[in-house]
Design a protein around this motif. Sequence first.
Motif, PDB file in Angstrom:
ATOM      1  N   LEU A  60       0.830  -1.195   0.000  1.00  0.00           N
ATOM      2  CA  LEU A  60       0.000   0.000   0.000  1.00  0.00           C
ATOM      3  C   LEU A  60       0.868   1.249   0.000  1.00  0.00           C
ATOM      4  O   LEU A  60       1.954   1.275   0.592  1.00  0.00           O
ATOM      5  CB  LEU A  60      -0.920   0.009   1.219  1.00  0.00           C
ATOM      6  N   TRP A  61       0.380   2.278  -0.687  1.00  0.00           N
ATOM      7  CA  TRP A  61       1.094   3.556  -0.737  1.00  0.00           C
ATOM      8  C   TRP A  61       1.336   4.068   0.690  1.00  0.00           C
ATOM      9  O   TRP A  61       0.442   4.084   1.527  1.00  0.00           O
ATOM     10  CB  TRP A  61       0.246   4.564  -1.513  1.00  0.00           C
ATOM     11  N   GLY A  62       2.565   4.472   0.947  1.00  0.00           N
ATOM     12  CA  GLY A  62       2.906   5.016   2.252  1.00  0.00           C
ATOM     13  C   GLY A  62       3.395   3.983   3.241  1.00  0.00           C
ATOM     14  O   GLY A  62       3.869   4.343   4.328  1.00  0.00           O
ATOM     15  N   GLY A  63       3.290   2.699   2.889  1.00  0.00           N
ATOM     16  CA  GLY A  63       3.745   1.651   3.785  1.00  0.00           C
ATOM     17  C   GLY A  63       5.182   1.234   3.493  1.00  0.00           C
ATOM     18  O   GLY A  63       5.849   1.782   2.606  1.00  0.00           O
ATOM     19  N   LYS A  64       5.634   0.255   4.220  1.00  0.00           N
ATOM     20  CA  LYS A  64       6.961  -0.294   3.993  1.00  0.00           C
ATOM     21  C   LYS A  64       6.989  -0.977   2.636  1.00  0.00           C
ATOM     22  O   LYS A  64       6.070  -1.705   2.264  1.00  0.00           O
ATOM     23  CB  LYS A  64       7.303  -1.291   5.095  1.00  0.00           C
ATOM     24  N   LEU A  65       8.041  -0.750   1.871  1.00  0.00           N
ATOM     25  CA  LEU A  65       8.106  -1.272   0.514  1.00  0.00           C
ATOM     26  C   LEU A  65       8.136  -2.803   0.477  1.00  0.00           C
ATOM     27  O   LEU A  65       8.806  -3.441   1.287  1.00  0.00           O
ATOM     28  CB  LEU A  65       9.347  -0.734  -0.202  1.00  0.00           C
ATOM     29  N   PHE A  66       7.389  -3.340  -0.483  1.00  0.00           N
ATOM     30  CA  PHE A  66       7.477  -4.747  -0.887  1.00  0.00           C
ATOM     31  C   PHE A  66       7.146  -5.727   0.237  1.00  0.00           C
ATOM     32  O   PHE A  66       7.846  -6.712   0.475  1.00  0.00           O
ATOM     33  CB  PHE A  66       8.866  -5.060  -1.455  1.00  0.00           C
ATOM     34  N   THR A  67       6.072  -5.418   0.946  1.00  0.00           N
ATOM     35  CA  THR A  67       5.657  -6.322   2.023  1.00  0.00           C
ATOM     36  C   THR A  67       4.845  -7.501   1.488  1.00  0.00           C
ATOM     37  O   THR A  67       4.622  -8.474   2.202  1.00  0.00           O
ATOM     38  CB  THR A  67       4.804  -5.561   3.055  1.00  0.00           C
ATOM     39  N   GLN A  68       4.367  -7.406   0.238  1.00  0.00           N
ATOM     40  CA  GLN A  68       3.583  -8.487  -0.354  1.00  0.00           C
ATOM     41  C   GLN A  68       4.234  -8.939  -1.661  1.00  0.00           C
ATOM     42  O   GLN A  68       4.819  -8.142  -2.392  1.00  0.00           O
ATOM     43  CB  GLN A  68       2.142  -8.026  -0.617  1.00  0.00           C
ATOM     44  N   THR A  69       4.092 -10.210  -1.915  1.00  0.00           N
ATOM     45  CA  THR A  69       4.677 -10.791  -3.125  1.00  0.00           C
ATOM     46  C   THR A  69       3.642 -11.665  -3.817  1.00  0.00           C
ATOM     47  O   THR A  69       2.926 -12.425  -3.174  1.00  0.00           O
ATOM     48  CB  THR A  69       5.915 -11.655  -2.796  1.00  0.00           C
ATOM     49  N   ALA A  70       3.565 -11.529  -5.123  1.00  0.00           N
ATOM     50  CA  ALA A  70       2.700 -12.393  -5.931  1.00  0.00           C
ATOM     51  C   ALA A  70       3.541 -13.000  -7.040  1.00  0.00           C
ATOM     52  O   ALA A  70       4.436 -12.347  -7.599  1.00  0.00           O
ATOM     53  CB  ALA A  70       1.542 -11.603  -6.524  1.00  0.00           C
ATOM     54  N   LYS A  71       3.252 -14.243  -7.350  1.00  0.00           N
ATOM     55  CA  LYS A  71       3.987 -14.943  -8.408  1.00  0.00           C
ATOM     56  C   LYS A  71       3.039 -15.313  -9.540  1.00  0.00           C
ATOM     57  O   LYS A  71       1.858 -15.555  -9.336  1.00  0.00           O
ATOM     58  CB  LYS A  71       4.658 -16.196  -7.846  1.00  0.00           C
ATOM     59  N   GLY A  72       3.574 -15.338 -10.743  1.00  0.00           N
ATOM     60  CA  GLY A  72       2.792 -15.716 -11.911  1.00  0.00           C
ATOM     61  C   GLY A  72       3.596 -16.626 -12.815  1.00  0.00           C
ATOM     62  O   GLY A  72       4.367 -17.461 -12.344  1.00  0.00           O
ATOM     63  N   ASN A  73       3.438 -16.432 -14.096  1.00  0.00           N
ATOM     64  CA  ASN A  73       4.167 -17.274 -15.036  1.00  0.00           C
ATOM     65  C   ASN A  73       4.450 -16.487 -16.310  1.00  0.00           C
ATOM     66  O   ASN A  73       3.980 -15.365 -16.480  1.00  0.00           O
ATOM     67  CB  ASN A  73       3.371 -18.550 -15.346  1.00  0.00           C
ATOM     68  N   SER A  74       5.216 -17.090 -17.184  1.00  0.00           N
ATOM     69  CA  SER A  74       5.537 -16.450 -18.455  1.00  0.00           C
ATOM     70  C   SER A  74       5.215 -17.400 -19.596  1.00  0.00           C
ATOM     71  O   SER A  74       5.154 -18.622 -19.420  1.00  0.00           O
ATOM     72  CB  SER A  74       7.019 -16.055 -18.505  1.00  0.00           C
ATOM     73  N   ALA A  75       4.995 -16.809 -20.761  1.00  0.00           N
ATOM     74  CA  ALA A  75       4.752 -17.579 -21.979  1.00  0.00           C
ATOM     75  C   ALA A  75       5.757 -17.135 -23.029  1.00  0.00           C
ATOM     76  O   ALA A  75       6.045 -15.938 -23.157  1.00  0.00           O
ATOM     77  CB  ALA A  75       3.321 -17.358 -22.479  1.00  0.00           C
ATOM     78  N   VAL A  76       6.285 -18.091 -23.759  1.00  0.00           N
ATOM     79  CA  VAL A  76       7.219 -17.766 -24.829  1.00  0.00           C
ATOM     80  C   VAL A  76       6.450 -17.225 -26.022  1.00  0.00           C
ATOM     81  O   VAL A  76       5.448 -17.802 -26.446  1.00  0.00           O
ATOM     82  CB  VAL A  76       8.028 -19.013 -25.251  1.00  0.00           C
ATOM     83  N   PHE A  77       6.890 -16.090 -26.533  1.00  0.00           N
ATOM     84  CA  PHE A  77       6.311 -15.542 -27.763  1.00  0.00           C
ATOM     85  C   PHE A  77       7.418 -15.420 -28.802  1.00  0.00           C
ATOM     86  O   PHE A  77       8.470 -14.844 -28.525  1.00  0.00           O
ATOM     87  CB  PHE A  77       5.676 -14.174 -27.521  1.00  0.00           C
ATOM     88  N   VAL A  78       7.175 -15.979 -29.969  1.00  0.00           N
ATOM     89  CA  VAL A  78       8.155 -15.938 -31.062  1.00  0.00           C
ATOM     90  C   VAL A  78       7.567 -15.122 -32.204  1.00  0.00           C
ATOM     91  O   VAL A  78       6.523 -15.477 -32.769  1.00  0.00           O
ATOM     92  CB  VAL A  78       8.512 -17.359 -31.551  1.00  0.00           C
ATOM     93  N   ASP A  79       8.223 -14.015 -32.530  1.00  0.00           N
ATOM     94  CA  ASP A  79       7.826 -13.244 -33.703  1.00  0.00           C
ATOM     95  C   ASP A  79       8.103 -14.088 -34.944  1.00  0.00           C
ATOM     96  O   ASP A  79       9.126 -14.773 -35.030  1.00  0.00           O
ATOM     97  CB  ASP A  79       8.638 -11.947 -33.762  1.00  0.00           C
ATOM     98  N   GLU A  80       7.204 -14.028 -35.918  1.00  0.00           N
ATOM     99  CA  GLU A  80       7.318 -14.903 -37.083  1.00  0.00           C
ATOM    100  C   GLU A  80       8.073 -14.271 -38.247  1.00  0.00           C
ATOM    101  O   GLU A  80       7.990 -14.752 -39.382  1.00  0.00           O
ATOM    102  CB  GLU A  80       5.920 -15.349 -37.525  1.00  0.00           C
TER     103      GLU A  80
END
Length: 439
Positions: A60-80
């Motif tokens: 949250l704005w004004g709080g201690k930085l980076f107190t929460q972490t979320a993880k996701g994923n990536s997808a490979v994209f190849v330009d043709e």
Amino acid sequence: MAPVVYLFFLFCGLMPLALCVPSIGSQPEQVHISYPGVRGSMVITWTTFNETDSMVEYNLWGGKLFTQTAKGNSAVFVDEGPEMRKMYIHRVTLSDLRSGATYVYHCGSEAGWSDLFFFTALNESTSFSPKFALFGDMGNENPQSLARLQKETQAGMYDVILHIGDFAYDMHEDNGRIGDEFMKQIESIAAYVPYMTCPGNHEWAYNFSHYRSRFTMPGQTENLWYSWNIGSAHVISFSTEVYFYLDYGLDLLFKQYKWLKSDLEEANKPENRAVRPWIITMAHRPMYCSDDDNDDCTKFESYVRLGRNDTKPPAPGLEDLFYQHGVDLELWAHEHTYERLWPVYGYKVYNGSTDEPYVNPKAPVHIITGSAGCREKHDGFIPKPRDWSAFRSTDYGYTRMHLINSTHIYLEQVSDDQSGKVIDSFTLVKDVHGPEAWL
């Protein structure tokens, strides 16, 4: 000179210079955010050129930085293109966000982090009064409106950006590098407010693969069509390009039409229209326009408006569908101009009254806003406006929209050529929404 540094320079002196440049393929770039259509959520999307973890650290704005972490994923994209350039598109969804609260975040991994950005979680209240910037046809070259949009976005003037098709000119060019450069250009607005999109004709290459891969919109249709709610509005984004690129699948045209019909029926259920009375659509090629560029509006009767009879089976148009379901406001681009129409249906004007044409009109209102700036410059207009054309301008610029409440929407056109001057404005007033509004 320290021994390690001496050895580094000695080694570099014997090797090609390119081999001594540290790799930055793990560094996040092209950061942008979007609303996934799920309460309390925001999606962060970015690109790297090496495979890395996908993480967002935030607080949250004004709080201690980076107190929460979320993880996701990536997808490979190849330009043709000839080089078959490969990149990794990362997506992380932040959940359980506090409605209307501001958050600070950065994204990446332990191999590299982005700059620090902030955003405001979508206010979930139906009485929320959001402000939008909307435009189409903005390119990597000559994006004239971008500087003003950057400043206004970071000053907190907008809650959402709507980009109504045609990005970069073109994202696939130079083996995708033009797309990369454009996505870096818009990071200064798209990393701060939800950047909601629809496809345009300039995304055609490789079956719209750059558009489908680089953005993250609600639903499961690879960003081609979707809907979402904000304040008192139900917003529908769709693809006009399904009427033109039939080689990519005629079935897409019919799938989209079926989806649009179903979505509009759902939005028109009394319990839904009561809380989200406004229905607003956004798509690239307009049903009406008075440009003289020998394109959609002068070359033939609009496929989007009337459908196509040269397909088997014939492809249905959308004007009747939208009219029958009481769509209030239709946002378009494609023509590199701004044009405001009188309320119109079937080429006939249905103003609310002579003195107050936009107060309880008897047909949808159309706005064309495709003059943000690109290498193709301006379009021109036919000399004599059509009866349904209320105002038109060839100035570079963009549109602001304020969803005031359940009965009033204010729109204005900003001219970048005239240093941000508002050159057109009106308020759309609807005391009654839905098909019964036309009676």
